[in-house]
Design a protein around this motif. Sequence first.
Motif, mmCIF file in Angstrom:
data_model
loop_
_atom_site.group_PDB
_atom_site.id
_atom_site.type_symbol
_atom_site.label_atom_id
_atom_site.label_comp_id
_atom_site.label_asym_id
_atom_site.label_seq_id
_atom_site.Cartn_x
_atom_site.Cartn_y
_atom_site.Cartn_z
ATOM 1 N N ALA A 38 8.601 -39.927 33.473
ATOM 2 C CA ALA A 38 8.154 -38.784 34.530
ATOM 3 C C ALA A 38 7.724 -39.266 35.933
ATOM 4 O O ALA A 38 7.136 -40.342 35.712
ATOM 5 N N VAL A 39 7.778 -38.450 36.800
ATOM 6 C CA VAL A 39 7.342 -38.636 38.206
ATOM 7 C C VAL A 39 6.711 -37.637 38.660
ATOM 8 O O VAL A 39 7.288 -36.706 38.812
ATOM 9 N N LEU A 40 5.273 -37.783 38.773
ATOM 10 C CA LEU A 40 4.611 -36.825 39.288
ATOM 11 C C LEU A 40 4.113 -37.085 40.688
ATOM 12 O O LEU A 40 3.539 -38.315 41.060
ATOM 13 N N GLY A 41 4.117 -36.232 41.929
ATOM 14 C CA GLY A 41 3.508 -36.562 42.910
ATOM 15 C C GLY A 41 2.456 -35.627 43.285
ATOM 16 O O GLY A 41 2.161 -34.261 42.847
ATOM 17 N N PHE A 42 1.108 -36.345 43.853
ATOM 18 C CA PHE A 42 -0.090 -35.361 43.821
ATOM 19 C C PHE A 42 -0.580 -35.596 45.243
ATOM 20 O O PHE A 42 -0.224 -36.615 46.103
ATOM 21 N N SER A 43 -0.992 -34.509 45.869
ATOM 22 C CA SER A 43 -1.849 -34.571 46.893
ATOM 23 C C SER A 43 -3.067 -33.420 46.837
ATOM 24 O O SER A 43 -4.057 -33.859 46.039
#
Length: 229
Positions: free
Chosen positions: A52-57
Motif C-alpha cells: 500500500a502507498v499512502l501520502g500524508f499531509s
Amino acid sequence: MPDVRGILLPAYVVADESGSMSACYQELTDGLTSLFETLRGEPMIAAKLRLAVLGFSDDVEVRLPLSDVRYEERPPTLSIRGATSYAAAFSDLLGRIPVDVAMLKADGYKVHRPVVFFLSDGQPTDRRDRDWQDPRSRLVDRDHTPAAPNIVAIGAGGADAQTILAVATRPEFGFVAVPGADLGRAISEFFQMLTASLVATGQAMASGNPEIVVRKPDPEHFRLAIDVV
C-alpha cells in the motif's frame, strides 16, 4: 479447515506529501516507479507481499490500497500539498491495518506482522506532540492492536533524530539524513533501501525463513538516528 492459500506480508509506504517535499517530487515519482518495476520483475517475491502507498499531509490520501503489484498496470503517484500531520498518518494506520489484515485472513491467507516504511523530511506540524504520539502508541501496542506493525522511519531534510526514533519501533529501524545531504539524493536512497529491503524480505519468506530484512541506507546519505548527537 480450509486450505491456506499462502502467507503474506502487508507493507505500507507512508510518504510525506507536505509542501517542503516539492523540490524532490521527481525523485519521489522515480522512486515509486523503480520500486514497482523491481517487484514486478520478481513475481515470485512480489507474490509474498501486498503493498500500500499512502501520502500524508494535513490528512491521508490513499495512492494505492493494499494490492498485489503483479496485477497493477502503473505505479501510484504522490501529490505535494499541505502540512505534515503525523497524527493523520498514525490515526489512519490505526484504523486501516486491522481491517486490511482481517481482509487477507478472510481470503484464506496467513499474515505476517505488517511493516510500515515511514518517510518525512521535517517535524510534525501537529499542535501537540501527544496528538500524534497517542495514535502511534496505540498502533504499535500489540495488546491494543494485535496486528501492530513494525515501523521503519526515515528522516530526510530537517527531520529531527529524536522524533524519528520516537516513530520507529526499534532504534535500529530509525535513520536520518547526514547533515548537508542533498534532499533529492536522500529520497532516491530511501527508495533504493526500501526496494532492497522488500526484495530481501520476500526472498527470506520464499525460502521458508520469514524475517523482516531492513537494508541500511548508504552511509553517505543516512545514519542511524541514535548515532546523531
